[in-house]
Design a protein around this motif. Structure first.
Motif, PDB file in Angstrom:
ATOM      1  N   LEU A 104      41.127  73.514  -5.547  1.00 44.44           N
ATOM      2  CA  LEU A 104      41.824  74.410  -4.627  1.00 44.44           C
ATOM      3  C   LEU A 104      43.343  74.305  -4.761  1.00 44.44           C
ATOM      4  CD1 LEU A 104      41.815  76.427  -2.302  1.00 44.44           C
ATOM      5  CD2 LEU A 104      41.631  74.484  -0.724  1.00 44.44           C
ATOM      6  N   THR A 105      43.869  73.095  -4.803  1.00 42.52           N
ATOM      7  CA  THR A 105      45.325  72.948  -4.871  1.00 42.52           C
ATOM      8  C   THR A 105      45.896  73.538  -6.162  1.00 42.52           C
ATOM      9  OG1 THR A 105      45.030  70.711  -5.760  1.00 42.52           O
ATOM     10  CG2 THR A 105      45.350  70.923  -3.377  1.00 42.52           C
ATOM     11  N   GLU A 106      45.109  73.463  -7.247  1.00 42.29           N
ATOM     12  CA  GLU A 106      45.585  74.030  -8.506  1.00 42.29           C
ATOM     13  C   GLU A 106      45.568  75.558  -8.495  1.00 42.29           C
ATOM     14  OE1 GLU A 106      43.359  72.426 -11.723  1.00 42.29           O
ATOM     15  OE2 GLU A 106      43.629  70.335 -11.082  1.00 42.29           O
ATOM     16  N   ARG A 107      44.739  76.145  -7.653  1.00 41.85           N
ATOM     17  CA  ARG A 107      44.616  77.596  -7.590  1.00 41.85           C
ATOM     18  C   ARG A 107      45.378  78.194  -6.412  1.00 41.85           C
ATOM     19  NH1 ARG A 107      40.068  78.474 -10.842  1.00 41.85           N
ATOM     20  NH2 ARG A 107      40.054  76.746 -12.316  1.00 41.85           N
ATOM     21  N   ALA A 108      46.166  77.377  -5.732  1.00 45.61           N
ATOM     22  CA  ALA A 108      46.867  77.858  -4.543  1.00 45.61           C
ATOM     23  C   ALA A 108      47.931  78.900  -4.871  1.00 45.61           C
ATOM     24  CB  ALA A 108      47.504  76.682  -3.802  1.00 45.61           C
ATOM     25  N   GLY A 109      48.264  79.070  -6.138  1.00 39.60           N
ATOM     26  CA  GLY A 109      49.228  80.097  -6.518  1.00 39.60           C
ATOM     27  C   GLY A 109      48.786  81.485  -6.109  1.00 39.60           C
ATOM     28  N   ASP A 116      56.400  80.185   5.815  1.00 37.74           N
ATOM     29  CA  ASP A 116      55.300  79.242   5.560  1.00 37.74           C
ATOM     30  C   ASP A 116      53.943  79.942   5.653  1.00 37.74           C
ATOM     31  OD1 ASP A 116      56.988  77.132   5.174  1.00 37.74           O
ATOM     32  OD2 ASP A 116      56.804  76.341   7.216  1.00 37.74           O
ATOM     33  N   ARG A 117      52.996  79.399   4.907  1.00 36.27           N
ATOM     34  CA  ARG A 117      51.602  79.833   4.974  1.00 36.27           C
ATOM     35  C   ARG A 117      50.739  78.592   5.112  1.00 36.27           C
ATOM     36  NH1 ARG A 117      50.750  85.115   1.432  1.00 36.27           N
ATOM     37  NH2 ARG A 117      52.874  85.894   1.388  1.00 36.27           N
ATOM     38  N   ILE A 118      49.616  78.754   5.787  1.00 33.79           N
ATOM     39  CA  ILE A 118      48.689  77.631   5.910  1.00 33.79           C
ATOM     40  C   ILE A 118      47.265  78.156   5.743  1.00 33.79           C
ATOM     41  CG2 ILE A 118      48.496  77.772   8.442  1.00 33.79           C
ATOM     42  CD1 ILE A 118      48.400  74.623   8.354  1.00 33.79           C
ATOM     43  N   LEU A 119      46.488  77.455   4.935  1.00 40.99           N
ATOM     44  CA  LEU A 119      45.121  77.847   4.634  1.00 40.99           C
ATOM     45  C   LEU A 119      44.163  76.856   5.285  1.00 40.99           C
ATOM     46  CD1 LEU A 119      43.120  79.651   2.978  1.00 40.99           C
ATOM     47  CD2 LEU A 119      43.243  77.875   1.206  1.00 40.99           C
ATOM     48  N   PHE A 120      43.336  77.365   6.193  1.00 43.51           N
ATOM     49  CA  PHE A 120      42.235  76.602   6.755  1.00 43.51           C
ATOM     50  C   PHE A 120      40.967  76.998   5.999  1.00 43.51           C
ATOM     51  CE2 PHE A 120      45.377  76.911  10.090  1.00 43.51           C
ATOM     52  CZ  PHE A 120      45.378  75.657  10.685  1.00 43.51           C
ATOM     53  N   PHE A 121      40.082  76.033   5.761  1.00 46.48           N
ATOM     54  CA  PHE A 121      38.889  76.329   4.975  1.00 46.48           C
ATOM     55  C   PHE A 121      37.775  75.355   5.349  1.00 46.48           C
ATOM     56  CE2 PHE A 121      41.782  73.551   2.691  1.00 46.48           C
ATOM     57  CZ  PHE A 121      40.967  72.493   2.315  1.00 46.48           C
ATOM     58  N   THR A 122      36.557  75.725   4.996  1.00 48.08           N
ATOM     59  CA  THR A 122      35.410  74.845   5.198  1.00 48.08           C
ATOM     60  C   THR A 122      35.060  74.159   3.882  1.00 48.08           C
ATOM     61  OG1 THR A 122      33.889  76.689   4.801  1.00 48.08           O
ATOM     62  CG2 THR A 122      34.511  76.250   7.086  1.00 48.08           C
ATOM     63  N   ASP A 123      34.179  73.171   3.962  1.00 46.48           N
ATOM     64  CA  ASP A 123      33.910  72.371   2.759  1.00 46.48           C
ATOM     65  C   ASP A 123      33.143  73.144   1.689  1.00 46.48           C
ATOM     66  OD1 ASP A 123      31.406  72.494   3.885  1.00 46.48           O
ATOM     67  OD2 ASP A 123      31.246  70.352   4.316  1.00 46.48           O
ATOM     68  N   GLY A 124      32.604  74.330   2.041  1.00 45.02           N
ATOM     69  CA  GLY A 124      31.968  75.143   1.021  1.00 45.02           C
ATOM     70  C   GLY A 124      32.931  75.585  -0.067  1.00 45.02           C
ATOM     71  N   VAL A 125      34.237  75.560   0.231  1.00 40.28           N
ATOM     72  CA  VAL A 125      35.253  75.944  -0.756  1.00 40.28           C
ATOM     73  C   VAL A 125      35.489  74.803  -1.743  1.00 40.28           C
ATOM     74  CG1 VAL A 125      37.647  76.654  -1.104  1.00 40.28           C
ATOM     75  CG2 VAL A 125      36.348  77.538   0.858  1.00 40.28           C
ATOM     76  N   ILE A 126      35.837  73.642  -1.232  1.00 36.89           N
ATOM     77  CA  ILE A 126      36.212  72.533  -2.111  1.00 36.89           C
ATOM     78  C   ILE A 126      34.998  71.848  -2.737  1.00 36.89           C
ATOM     79  CG2 ILE A 126      38.424  72.084  -1.016  1.00 36.89           C
ATOM     80  CD1 ILE A 126      37.087  69.940   0.666  1.00 36.89           C
ATOM     81  N   GLU A 127      33.802  72.100  -2.205  1.00 38.14           N
ATOM     82  CA  GLU A 127      32.599  71.501  -2.780  1.00 38.14           C
ATOM     83  C   GLU A 127      31.850  72.459  -3.698  1.00 38.14           C
ATOM     84  OE1 GLU A 127      30.239  69.928   0.354  1.00 38.14           O
ATOM     85  OE2 GLU A 127      31.710  68.381   0.896  1.00 38.14           O
TER      86      GLU A 127
END
Length: 345
Positions: A301-306, A279-290
Motif C-alpha cells: 500500500l505505501t508503495e502505491r500511495a502515489g 493533507d490527505r488521510i486514507l483509512f482502510f480495512t485489512d482486506g487491502v493490506i492482506e
C-alpha cells in the motif's frame, strides 16, 4: 467464462478420447470402462439433464465399441454398462445437490448484500471543509460477505467518522456491523468525547457479541488543523502530506478491539495528529493490506500511495482500487473498504 466452457465440453472430449485410445490399442486392450469418466466429469459443471445426456452418449459409444471388440453381451461388457448406469445416476444426484447448494448460496449472498447496502449508506462527498471519497470492494467467494463498515457524519462536535472490520463473515458479521453502526450514529451526536463514543460502542457490543468475538475499528474527529483518533486494534491510517511525504498514524498505545474489554478494562486512548491544508488521510480495512498476488505477495500500500495524490479524491481512490484488483489477479478473498479524506488548500 472460458474455464466454464472447457468444463462443459470436457466429458465429451474424455469419452471420445477413450474410444480413440481403445481403437488404437487394438482388441487385446480394452479401455471402455473409462467411459464412466464422462458422466462423472459432467456433474462438476452440468445440470441433471446434461449429466444424463452424457451418460446416454457413453452408452451409445460403448455399444459399437463392444461390437468391434467382440465383447457385446459378455459379462465384462455388462459390468461396464452397469458401471456407466451407476456412475451416471450418482453423478445426476451430485449435480442436483450442487445446483441446490449454489442456489442457496446465491440467495444468502443476495440477502447479505442487500443488508449491507441498507447499512452502509453512501458517505457525503463533502463534510465541512473536507472532500470525502469511498471505495468498497466486496469479497467474491461464494457467500463470504464480510463485516467491513464505515460512516462519516457531521455533528455539533465536528466531522466524525468510523471505519471498522467485524470478525467473521456472512450474515452474522453483517448483523454485528449493524449494531456498531447504529450505536455510532447515535453516540457521535450525543457524546462530546471520542472515548465516550468508544464506551458506547463497547456497551452495545457487550449485549450482542459472543465470547471472544470482536470488531477492530477507528473513531476519528476532524478539527480545524488536526485530527483526533481512537484506535481499537485497527490498521493505522496512512497520512499523505502535500509534499508527498507518507506517515502511518500509529497510536501511542495499541488498544484492544471492541468486544474484548473484559480482557483489559483500560480504555483505548485518544491521540492527535496534525491534519492541515493539503493533507490527505486514507483509512482502510485489512482486506487491502492482506490482499495477495498470485505469487503470495501482500499488497504494498505505501508503495502505491502515489495514486492518492491525484486532484480528485474519488478518482484517486478508484485508481488505487483498480491497482489492488490487478495486484491480486482476480477476485478479492476479503472485503476491502477504503475511506479517503482530503482537506483542500
Amino acid at each position: 467464462m472460458r474455464s466454464l466452457q472447457v468444463l462443459r465440453w470436457l466429458p465429451f472430449v474424455v469419452m471420445f478420447g477413450v474410444a480413440l485410445l481403445d481403437l488404437l490399442g487394438g482388441r487385446n486392450l480394452v479401455f471402455l470402462p473409462l467411459l464412466t469418466l464422462g458422466p462423472a466429469f459432467a456433474s462438476v459443471s452440468g445440470g441433471v439433464r446434461r449429466t444424463a445426456l452424457v451418460g446416454a452418449v457413453a452408452l451409445a459409444i460403448l455399444v459399437p465399441m463392444a461390437i468391434y471388440n467382440g465383447l457385446l453381451f459378455t459379462w465384462e461388457n455388462n459390468l461396464t454398462v452397469v458401471s456407466i448406469l451407476g456412475v451416471t445416476g450418482a453423478s445426476m444426484l451430485a449435480s442436483r445437490l450442487r445446483l441446490q447448494r449454489e442456489r442457496e448460496l446465491a440467495s444468502v449472498r443476495q440477502v447479505a448484500e442487500a443488508a449491507q447496502r441498507v447499512l452502509l449508506r453512501p458517505v457525503p462527498r463533502r463534510a465541512g471543509d473536507l472532500r470525502v471519497a469511498l471505495s468498497y470492494t466486496s469479497a467474491a467467494a461464494e457467500a463470504q460477505i464480510g463485516g467491513d463498515l464505515y460512516e462519516v457524519v457531521t455533528t455539533p462536535h465536528g466531522v466524525r467518522l468510523l471505519i471498522g472490520d467485524v470478525q467473521g463473515k456472512g450474515l452474522a458479521a453483517v448483523e454485528t456491523a449493524a449494531w456498531v453502526l447504529g450505536a455510532f450514529r447515535e453516540a457521535a451526536y450525543d457524546e462530546a468525547d471520542l472515548a465516550d463514543i468508544g464506551d458506547r460502542l463497547e456497551a452495545s457490543l457487550a449485549r450482542h457479541l459472543g465470547r471472544e468475538q470482536f470488531v477492530t475499528a477507528i473513531v476519528a474527529e476532524l478539527g480545524d488543523d488536526e485530527m483526533t483518533l481512537v484506535n481499537f486494534g485497527h490498521p493505522a491510517p496512512l497520512l499523505i502530506q502535500p509534499d508527498g511525504e507518507l506517515r502511518t498514524v500509529e497510536p501511542p498505545e495499541q488498544g484492544l478491539p471492541l468486544g474484548l474489554a473484559a480482557f483489559d478494562p483500560s480504555a483505548a486512548k485518544a491521540h492527535r495528529t496534525p491534519f492541515g491544508r493539503g493533507d490527505r488521510i486514507l483509512f482502510f480495512t485489512d482486506g487491502v493490506i492482506e490482499a495477495r498476488s498470485p505469487e503470495g505477495d501482500f499488497y504494498p500500500l505505501t508503495e502505491r500511495a502515489g495514486f492518492l495524490t491525484r486532484d480528485d479524491p474519488q478518482a484517486a481512490l478508484d485508481a488505487l482500487r483498480a491497482d489492488l484488483v490487478e495486484h491480486t489477479g482476480g477476485p478479492l478473498l476479503d472485503d476491502a473498504a477504503m475511506l479517503l479524506l482530503h482537506r483542500p488548500h
